[in-house]
Write a protein that holds these residues in place. Sequence first.
Motif, PDB file in Angstrom:
ATOM      1  N   TRP A 204      34.695 -61.302  54.331  1.00 47.79           N
ATOM      2  CA  TRP A 204      33.655 -62.200  54.837  1.00 47.79           C
ATOM      3  C   TRP A 204      34.289 -63.548  55.131  1.00 47.79           C
ATOM      4  O   TRP A 204      34.920 -64.142  54.259  1.00 47.79           O
ATOM      5  CB  TRP A 204      32.547 -62.348  53.803  1.00 47.79           C
ATOM      6  CG  TRP A 204      31.731 -61.101  53.652  1.00 47.79           C
ATOM      7  CD1 TRP A 204      32.072 -59.972  52.963  1.00 47.79           C
ATOM      8  CD2 TRP A 204      30.473 -60.846  54.244  1.00 47.79           C
ATOM      9  NE1 TRP A 204      31.080 -59.034  53.085  1.00 47.79           N
ATOM     10  CE2 TRP A 204      30.075 -59.539  53.857  1.00 47.79           C
ATOM     11  CE3 TRP A 204      29.611 -61.580  55.056  1.00 47.79           C
ATOM     12  CZ2 TRP A 204      28.872 -58.974  54.265  1.00 47.79           C
ATOM     13  CZ3 TRP A 204      28.415 -61.015  55.449  1.00 47.79           C
ATOM     14  CH2 TRP A 204      28.048 -59.725  55.057  1.00 47.79           C
ATOM     15  N   LEU A 205      34.132 -64.013  56.370  1.00 47.31           N
ATOM     16  CA  LEU A 205      34.756 -65.262  56.799  1.00 47.31           C
ATOM     17  C   LEU A 205      33.725 -66.275  57.282  1.00 47.31           C
ATOM     18  O   LEU A 205      32.882 -65.965  58.128  1.00 47.31           O
ATOM     19  CB  LEU A 205      35.737 -64.998  57.952  1.00 47.31           C
ATOM     20  CG  LEU A 205      36.887 -64.036  57.696  1.00 47.31           C
ATOM     21  CD1 LEU A 205      37.698 -63.861  58.965  1.00 47.31           C
ATOM     22  CD2 LEU A 205      37.747 -64.524  56.551  1.00 47.31           C
ATOM     23  N   ASP A 206      33.844 -67.487  56.774  1.00 43.48           N
ATOM     24  CA  ASP A 206      33.099 -68.638  57.288  1.00 43.48           C
ATOM     25  C   ASP A 206      34.110 -69.458  58.083  1.00 43.48           C
ATOM     26  O   ASP A 206      35.253 -69.618  57.644  1.00 43.48           O
ATOM     27  CB  ASP A 206      32.543 -69.443  56.108  1.00 43.48           C
ATOM     28  CG  ASP A 206      31.729 -70.653  56.544  1.00 43.48           C
ATOM     29  OD1 ASP A 206      31.278 -70.696  57.698  1.00 43.48           O
ATOM     30  OD2 ASP A 206      31.538 -71.555  55.694  1.00 43.48           O
ATOM     31  N   HIS A 207      33.714 -69.975  59.238  1.00 43.89           N
ATOM     32  CA  HIS A 207      34.658 -70.735  60.057  1.00 43.89           C
ATOM     33  C   HIS A 207      34.968 -72.098  59.451  1.00 43.89           C
ATOM     34  O   HIS A 207      36.123 -72.461  59.251  1.00 43.89           O
ATOM     35  CB  HIS A 207      34.141 -70.901  61.492  1.00 43.89           C
ATOM     36  CG  HIS A 207      35.094 -71.633  62.363  1.00 43.89           C
ATOM     37  ND1 HIS A 207      35.096 -73.009  62.466  1.00 43.89           N
ATOM     38  CD2 HIS A 207      36.116 -71.201  63.125  1.00 43.89           C
ATOM     39  CE1 HIS A 207      36.070 -73.382  63.288  1.00 43.89           C
ATOM     40  NE2 HIS A 207      36.712 -72.307  63.696  1.00 43.89           N
ATOM     41  N   ASP A 208      33.940 -72.885  59.170  1.00 43.01           N
ATOM     42  CA  ASP A 208      34.132 -74.253  58.685  1.00 43.01           C
ATOM     43  C   ASP A 208      34.220 -74.242  57.161  1.00 43.01           C
ATOM     44  O   ASP A 208      33.325 -73.757  56.480  1.00 43.01           O
ATOM     45  CB  ASP A 208      32.971 -75.144  59.139  1.00 43.01           C
ATOM     46  CG  ASP A 208      32.867 -75.202  60.657  1.00 43.01           C
ATOM     47  OD1 ASP A 208      33.905 -75.322  61.317  1.00 43.01           O
ATOM     48  OD2 ASP A 208      31.736 -75.121  61.178  1.00 43.01           O
ATOM     49  N   LEU A 209      35.322 -74.805  56.639  1.00 42.36           N
ATOM     50  CA  LEU A 209      35.572 -74.758  55.197  1.00 42.36           C
ATOM     51  C   LEU A 209      35.596 -76.140  54.554  1.00 42.36           C
ATOM     52  O   LEU A 209      36.259 -76.356  53.557  1.00 42.36           O
ATOM     53  CB  LEU A 209      36.891 -74.018  54.924  1.00 42.36           C
ATOM     54  CG  LEU A 209      36.948 -72.580  55.417  1.00 42.36           C
ATOM     55  CD1 LEU A 209      38.326 -71.992  55.208  1.00 42.36           C
ATOM     56  CD2 LEU A 209      35.880 -71.730  54.734  1.00 42.36           C
ATOM     57  N   GLY A 210      34.887 -77.079  55.130  1.00 36.41           N
ATOM     58  CA  GLY A 210      34.805 -78.425  54.565  1.00 36.41           C
ATOM     59  C   GLY A 210      35.851 -79.353  55.143  1.00 36.41           C
ATOM     60  O   GLY A 210      37.009 -78.974  55.288  1.00 36.41           O
ATOM     61  N   GLY A 211      35.426 -80.553  55.479  1.00 37.16           N
ATOM     62  CA  GLY A 211      36.341 -81.528  56.083  1.00 37.16           C
ATOM     63  C   GLY A 211      36.932 -80.979  57.366  1.00 37.16           C
ATOM     64  O   GLY A 211      36.217 -80.449  58.208  1.00 37.16           O
ATOM     65  N   ASP A 212      38.240 -81.104  57.513  1.00 32.16           N
ATOM     66  CA  ASP A 212      38.927 -80.596  58.702  1.00 32.16           C
ATOM     67  C   ASP A 212      39.406 -79.168  58.528  1.00 32.16           C
ATOM     68  O   ASP A 212      40.037 -78.611  59.425  1.00 32.16           O
ATOM     69  CB  ASP A 212      40.142 -81.484  59.036  1.00 32.16           C
ATOM     70  CG  ASP A 212      39.725 -82.876  59.482  1.00 32.16           C
ATOM     71  OD1 ASP A 212      38.602 -83.022  60.005  1.00 32.16           O
ATOM     72  OD2 ASP A 212      40.524 -83.817  59.297  1.00 32.16           O
ATOM     73  N   ASP A 213      39.153 -78.555  57.383  1.00 34.83           N
ATOM     74  CA  ASP A 213      39.652 -77.211  57.101  1.00 34.83           C
ATOM     75  C   ASP A 213      38.785 -76.155  57.796  1.00 34.83           C
ATOM     76  O   ASP A 213      37.562 -76.252  57.808  1.00 34.83           O
ATOM     77  CB  ASP A 213      39.652 -76.970  55.594  1.00 34.83           C
ATOM     78  CG  ASP A 213      40.481 -75.762  55.171  1.00 34.83           C
ATOM     79  OD1 ASP A 213      41.275 -75.253  55.985  1.00 34.83           O
ATOM     80  OD2 ASP A 213      40.334 -75.338  54.005  1.00 34.83           O
ATOM     81  N   THR A 214      39.451 -75.180  58.382  1.00 37.59           N
ATOM     82  CA  THR A 214      38.765 -74.038  58.990  1.00 37.59           C
ATOM     83  C   THR A 214      39.459 -72.755  58.543  1.00 37.59           C
ATOM     84  O   THR A 214      40.535 -72.795  57.947  1.00 37.59           O
ATOM     85  CB  THR A 214      38.774 -74.086  60.536  1.00 37.59           C
ATOM     86  OG1 THR A 214      40.107 -73.819  60.997  1.00 37.59           O
ATOM     87  CG2 THR A 214      38.271 -75.409  61.078  1.00 37.59           C
ATOM     88  N   VAL A 215      38.876 -71.637  58.903  1.00 41.31           N
ATOM     89  CA  VAL A 215      39.430 -70.337  58.539  1.00 41.31           C
ATOM     90  C   VAL A 215      40.571 -69.913  59.470  1.00 41.31           C
ATOM     91  O   VAL A 215      41.190 -68.877  59.255  1.00 41.31           O
ATOM     92  CB  VAL A 215      38.297 -69.278  58.492  1.00 41.31           C
ATOM     93  CG1 VAL A 215      37.950 -68.792  59.898  1.00 41.31           C
ATOM     94  CG2 VAL A 215      38.646 -68.120  57.583  1.00 41.31           C
TER      95      VAL A 215
END
Length: 120
Positions: free
Chosen positions: A50-61
């Motif tokens: 399961w993947l979420d694109h946006d991971l907080g701040g500038d972090d992405t998947v």
Amino acid sequence: MTADPTAPVPVVLGIDDLRALPRATRIARTSREGVQLLEEHRDSFVDELWLDHDLGGDDTVMPVVTLLEEAAFDGRPFRIGTVFVHSANPIGAENVVRSLARWNYRVRRTTAEAATGTSG
């Protein structure tokens, strides 16, 4: 009917900064943790990812997606039953779906509610 205690427990990995993902057996909260989690499962079968694109701040998947793409390019794709992309970011989610589908991963766009087991 009782569950078979010898039946293998499905491996369900989640990469999401906020959601609980109750189906997940392991959860990573950052892209760095996500890459590490996948590397730990490199030689085993993952039933669901399961993947979420946006991971907080500038972090992405996207570092995780890059790892999956490079593995496929090298002829050793990760063995994953289905990748579920549950991001609230429609453009980011489509980028993930398109990138992974190009490398023949079985990938589906779904809702965040499906990821958490809640209904609207």
